[in-house]
Design a protein around this motif. Structure first.
Motif, PDB file in Angstrom:
ATOM      1  N   LEU A 112       0.829  -1.193   0.000  1.00 45.29           N
ATOM      2  CA  LEU A 112       0.000   0.000   0.000  1.00 45.29           C
ATOM      3  C   LEU A 112       0.868   1.251   0.000  1.00 45.29           C
ATOM      4  O   LEU A 112       1.855   1.346   0.738  1.00 45.29           O
ATOM      5  N   GLY A 113       0.518   2.188  -0.832  1.00 44.57           N
ATOM      6  CA  GLY A 113       1.238   3.456  -0.865  1.00 44.57           C
ATOM      7  C   GLY A 113       0.291   4.600  -1.130  1.00 44.57           C
ATOM      8  O   GLY A 113      -0.928   4.426  -1.234  1.00 44.57           O
ATOM      9  N   ARG A 114       0.855   5.790  -1.218  1.00 40.95           N
ATOM     10  CA  ARG A 114       0.064   6.992  -1.466  1.00 40.95           C
ATOM     11  C   ARG A 114       0.671   7.795  -2.604  1.00 40.95           C
ATOM     12  O   ARG A 114       1.881   7.827  -2.797  1.00 40.95           O
ATOM     13  N   ASP A 115      -0.194   8.433  -3.361  1.00 39.27           N
ATOM     14  CA  ASP A 115       0.223   9.437  -4.334  1.00 39.27           C
ATOM     15  C   ASP A 115      -0.696  10.624  -4.107  1.00 39.27           C
ATOM     16  O   ASP A 115      -1.810  10.674  -4.628  1.00 39.27           O
ATOM     17  N   GLY A 116      -0.255  11.557  -3.280  1.00 40.01           N
ATOM     18  CA  GLY A 116      -1.138  12.626  -2.848  1.00 40.01           C
ATOM     19  C   GLY A 116      -2.219  12.044  -1.958  1.00 40.01           C
ATOM     20  O   GLY A 116      -1.942  11.371  -0.969  1.00 40.01           O
ATOM     21  N   ASN A 117      -3.483  12.285  -2.333  1.00 40.68           N
ATOM     22  CA  ASN A 117      -4.608  11.742  -1.569  1.00 40.68           C
ATOM     23  C   ASN A 117      -5.053  10.374  -2.064  1.00 40.68           C
ATOM     24  O   ASN A 117      -5.947   9.766  -1.475  1.00 40.68           O
ATOM     25  N   ASP A 118      -4.465   9.897  -3.153  1.00 42.90           N
ATOM     26  CA  ASP A 118      -4.855   8.607  -3.724  1.00 42.90           C
ATOM     27  C   ASP A 118      -4.133   7.461  -3.029  1.00 42.90           C
ATOM     28  O   ASP A 118      -2.958   7.575  -2.672  1.00 42.90           O
ATOM     29  N   TYR A 119      -4.871   6.335  -2.867  1.00 34.95           N
ATOM     30  CA  TYR A 119      -4.233   5.094  -2.444  1.00 34.95           C
ATOM     31  C   TYR A 119      -3.653   4.399  -3.668  1.00 34.95           C
ATOM     32  O   TYR A 119      -4.246   4.420  -4.757  1.00 34.95           O
ATOM     33  N   LEU A 120      -2.527   3.713  -3.492  1.00 37.29           N
ATOM     34  CA  LEU A 120      -1.939   2.858  -4.517  1.00 37.29           C
ATOM     35  C   LEU A 120      -1.832   1.460  -3.939  1.00 37.29           C
ATOM     36  O   LEU A 120      -1.240   1.266  -2.872  1.00 37.29           O
ATOM     37  N   ILE A 121      -2.413   0.493  -4.638  1.00 36.05           N
ATOM     38  CA  ILE A 121      -2.453  -0.884  -4.135  1.00 36.05           C
ATOM     39  C   ILE A 121      -1.834  -1.818  -5.157  1.00 36.05           C
ATOM     40  O   ILE A 121      -2.194  -1.794  -6.344  1.00 36.05           O
ATOM     41  N   SER A 122      -0.896  -2.652  -4.694  1.00 31.36           N
ATOM     42  CA  SER A 122      -0.308  -3.686  -5.548  1.00 31.36           C
ATOM     43  C   SER A 122      -0.522  -5.038  -4.877  1.00 31.36           C
ATOM     44  O   SER A 122      -0.072  -5.265  -3.750  1.00 31.36           O
ATOM     45  N   LEU A 123      -1.223  -5.939  -5.539  1.00 27.93           N
ATOM     46  CA  LEU A 123      -1.494  -7.265  -4.973  1.00 27.93           C
ATOM     47  C   LEU A 123      -0.206  -8.066  -4.897  1.00 27.93           C
ATOM     48  O   LEU A 123       0.592  -8.068  -5.824  1.00 27.93           O
ATOM     49  N   GLU A 124      -0.037  -8.804  -3.780  1.00 22.21           N
ATOM     50  CA  GLU A 124       1.188  -9.576  -3.590  1.00 22.21           C
ATOM     51  C   GLU A 124       0.932 -11.064  -3.413  1.00 22.21           C
ATOM     52  O   GLU A 124       1.658 -11.890  -3.946  1.00 22.21           O
ATOM     53  N   ASP A 125      -0.103 -11.421  -2.657  1.00 22.55           N
ATOM     54  CA  ASP A 125      -0.304 -12.840  -2.361  1.00 22.55           C
ATOM     55  C   ASP A 125      -1.773 -13.081  -2.016  1.00 22.55           C
ATOM     56  O   ASP A 125      -2.409 -12.245  -1.364  1.00 22.55           O
ATOM     57  N   TYR A 126      -2.289 -14.223  -2.479  1.00 22.95           N
ATOM     58  CA  TYR A 126      -3.681 -14.579  -2.189  1.00 22.95           C
ATOM     59  C   TYR A 126      -3.742 -16.065  -1.862  1.00 22.95           C
ATOM     60  O   TYR A 126      -3.186 -16.892  -2.585  1.00 22.95           O
ATOM     61  N   ARG A 127      -4.424 -16.405  -0.787  1.00 21.05           N
ATOM     62  CA  ARG A 127      -4.546 -17.802  -0.355  1.00 21.05           C
ATOM     63  C   ARG A 127      -5.994 -18.123   0.002  1.00 21.05           C
ATOM     64  O   ARG A 127      -6.712 -17.268   0.526  1.00 21.05           O
ATOM     65  N   ILE A 128      -6.380 -19.355  -0.288  1.00 21.79           N
ATOM     66  CA  ILE A 128      -7.628 -19.898   0.239  1.00 21.79           C
ATOM     67  C   ILE A 128      -7.248 -20.763   1.434  1.00 21.79           C
ATOM     68  O   ILE A 128      -6.465 -21.708   1.301  1.00 21.79           O
ATOM     69  N   LEU A 129      -7.759 -20.432   2.585  1.00 21.75           N
ATOM     70  CA  LEU A 129      -7.349 -21.100   3.808  1.00 21.75           C
ATOM     71  C   LEU A 129      -7.700 -22.583   3.758  1.00 21.75           C
ATOM     72  O   LEU A 129      -8.829 -22.966   3.432  1.00 21.75           O
ATOM     73  N   GLY A 130      -6.714 -23.416   4.061  1.00 19.83           N
ATOM     74  CA  GLY A 130      -6.920 -24.860   4.052  1.00 19.83           C
ATOM     75  C   GLY A 130      -6.799 -25.501   2.688  1.00 19.83           C
ATOM     76  O   GLY A 130      -7.018 -26.707   2.547  1.00 19.83           O
ATOM     77  N   TYR A 131      -6.434 -24.719   1.660  1.00 16.81           N
ATOM     78  CA  TYR A 131      -6.307 -25.254   0.305  1.00 16.81           C
ATOM     79  C   TYR A 131      -4.851 -25.146  -0.138  1.00 16.81           C
ATOM     80  O   TYR A 131      -4.276 -24.059  -0.158  1.00 16.81           O
ATOM     81  N   ASP A 132      -4.271 -26.277  -0.473  1.00 18.79           N
ATOM     82  CA  ASP A 132      -2.895 -26.314  -0.957  1.00 18.79           C
ATOM     83  C   ASP A 132      -2.923 -26.155  -2.471  1.00 18.79           C
ATOM     84  O   ASP A 132      -3.297 -27.076  -3.198  1.00 18.79           O
ATOM     85  N   ASN A 133      -2.550 -24.995  -2.954  1.00 24.80           N
ATOM     86  CA  ASN A 133      -2.699 -24.641  -4.368  1.00 24.80           C
ATOM     87  C   ASN A 133      -1.661 -25.341  -5.239  1.00 24.80           C
ATOM     88  O   ASN A 133      -0.470 -25.050  -5.150  1.00 24.80           O
ATOM     89  N   PRO A 134      -2.099 -26.267  -6.110  1.00 27.75           N
ATOM     90  CA  PRO A 134      -1.140 -26.938  -7.005  1.00 27.75           C
ATOM     91  C   PRO A 134      -0.761 -26.099  -8.217  1.00 27.75           C
ATOM     92  O   PRO A 134       0.051 -26.523  -9.031  1.00 27.75           O
ATOM     93  N   TYR A 135      -1.370 -24.905  -8.354  1.00 29.05           N
ATOM     94  CA  TYR A 135      -1.144 -24.079  -9.539  1.00 29.05           C
ATOM     95  C   TYR A 135      -0.296 -22.847  -9.224  1.00 29.05           C
ATOM     96  O   TYR A 135      -0.357 -21.840  -9.915  1.00 29.05           O
ATOM     97  N   ALA A 136       0.502 -22.936  -8.178  1.00 33.10           N
ATOM     98  CA  ALA A 136       1.248 -21.762  -7.717  1.00 33.10           C
ATOM     99  C   ALA A 136       2.200 -21.206  -8.771  1.00 33.10           C
ATOM    100  O   ALA A 136       2.537 -20.022  -8.749  1.00 33.10           O
TER     101      ALA A 136
END
Length: 434
Positions: free
Chosen positions: A323-347
């Motif tokens: 998360l960052g800022r550019d003036g009053n705007d938020y800047l968001i860059s996705l880094e990681d996503y998990r489904i809890l209890g699911y071992d992702n074979p497509y990593a």
């Protein structure tokens, strides 16, 4: 962490609404809230196959660039019933609801195949009246495979009913030019105005058929192709119908700016066709995958959306972002996503987002190297009084397999959030916390 409760999601200027609901359970609400509002209803209900269908989902960048090992099958049991009586009860509820929602000048098309046609016809006759049947349309298509123990099954049936005496119907909207294709036993000529025509003489009279005149479809439709395996229109939804089929129905039986309703939305083709024809739509389905497919199709087409859904799966998923800022705007860059209890074979299906480079240009350090393969779309916006308004959204597509854009959120009213949807139909909403 406290997650916001969201009942409605909106983005851009939507031409209609998707309802995530079980139509049978919501029947009384639909009858009350949309009584006699629909100009046209199209239904592609379960065909009583009693099979579980697999919705094909592309996983990550690798899946969207055509690698078969990154194609996930998600089973769905929308066409399983305990017995024939249960199926008939479902049809009765579905069609009774449709009848109540339809205007007196409206009409309904019910799409079935050989397994369900006899029972659907029985139920529709009871609810709409057999005298209100206008056509039994045969959609004949060519597709792979040939039977050896019986004739190959290459058609569906579409029952076309009116509600009252004078339904809206515009054959000119679906007419086609006769063209200059050669016709048996007819002579090709050109009249004094230079118009090409074909003529035939019968009982001392000449009958002319001009190449530039309009002819109307009859009740056998063989000019609309079945979706082939590699058709670019395909979304991976097993019951998907071609846009051309729905566009013909909508143009013929829904007035401009009229309301098209589909209570079995599936892949979302009815909504897409309605939007392309300049009509409003109301579509419903109980499957979150159906919601995800329609949302992705609308985003790819540059259309807005309105979704009524109370589901928020953030309690079983985990999202990390920079998360960052550019003036009053938020800047968001996705880094990681998990489904809890699911071992992702497509990593290995994904390779991060290009937006991380954009963050670095603002002096923000991003970890990178996380797993985003299961995500299909991401958005940022604000939640206010139970409604999530998206300000910026991105989704994967064959043209844009990476979630590569930097998500920028300008100031707005309410709680700032990040929303994501994954290949299993989970939809999660996370507050933006500095």
């Amino acid at each position: 962490m406290e997650y916001p409760v969201v009942q409605k999601q909106t983005y851009g200027n939507p031409n209609g609404t998707f309802l995530l609901c079980d139509v049978v359970s919501a029947a009384e609400d639909l009858k009350r809230d949309y009584a006699e509002q629909a100009d046209l209803i199209y239904l592609d209900p379960p065909f009583y196959t009693n099979q579980k269908y697999a919705v094909k989902q592309r996983v990550g960048t690798a899946g969207y660039t055509g690698k078969k090992d990154y194609l996930l099958s998600v089973e769905n049991d929308f066409d399983t019933f305990a017995d024939l009586n249960a199926y008939e009860d479902y049809l009765t509820s579905l069609l009774t609801t449709a009848h109540a929602m339809l205007k007196k000048t409206g009409s309904i098309y019910i799409h079935v195949d050989f397994r369900a046609s006899y029972l659907v016809r029985k139920v529709v006759d009871e609810i709409f009246g057999q005298d209100n049947l206008l056509n039994e349309i045969v959609w004949h298509y060519r597709s792979g495979g040939r039977a050896k123990r019986f004739y190959s099954r290459k058609h569906d049936t579409i029952f076309f009913y009116k509600k009252r005496r004078y339904p809206y119907f515009d054959p000119d909207a679906v007419g086609m030019l006769r063209g200059e294709e050669r016709r048996n036993n007819m002579k090709k000529s050109v009249d004094e105005d230079g118009r090409v025509y074909y003529s035939i003489h019968s009982a001392g009279k000449e009958y002319r058929y001009y190449a530039d005149s309009v002819i109307y479809p009859d009740d056998v439709w063989s000019d609309i192709s079945h979706l082939q395996q590699k058709d670019p229109e395909r979304t991976g939804y097993p019951t998907q119908k071609p846009m051309a089929l729905l566009q013909r129905i909508i143009r013929a039986s829904c007035p401009p700016d009229g309301l098209v309703v589909d209570l079995c939305s599936g892949s979302g083709t009815t909504a897409m066709a309605a939007a392309s024809c300049g009509r409003r739509y109301l579509v419903a389905d109980q499957c979150p995958l159906a919601m995800g497919h329609l949302r992705s199709r609308l985003l790819q087409a540059g259309e807005g959306f309105s979704i009524q859904s109370g589901e928020n799966a953030a309690n079983r998923t985990a999202l990390h972002y920079a998360l960052g800022r550019d003036g009053n705007d938020y800047l968001i860059s996705l880094e990681d996503y998990r489904i809890l209890g699911y071992d992702n074979p497509y990593a290995q299906a994904d390779h991060g987002t290009l937006s991380q480079l954009s963050l670095e240009s603002y002096g923000i350090t991003s970890g990178g190297g996380g797993d985003l393969s299961l995500l299909d779309y991401a958005a940022v916006g604000y939640v206010y009084e139970g409604e999530l308004t998206f300000c910026n959204a991105v989704c994967r597509s064959p043209k844009h397999p990476m979630l590569e854009q930097l998500l920028r959120l300008t100031p707005g009213r309410g709680m700032p959030v990040v929303a994501v949807g994954d290949v299993f139909g989970n939809n999660s909403i996370y507050p933006i916390i500095e």
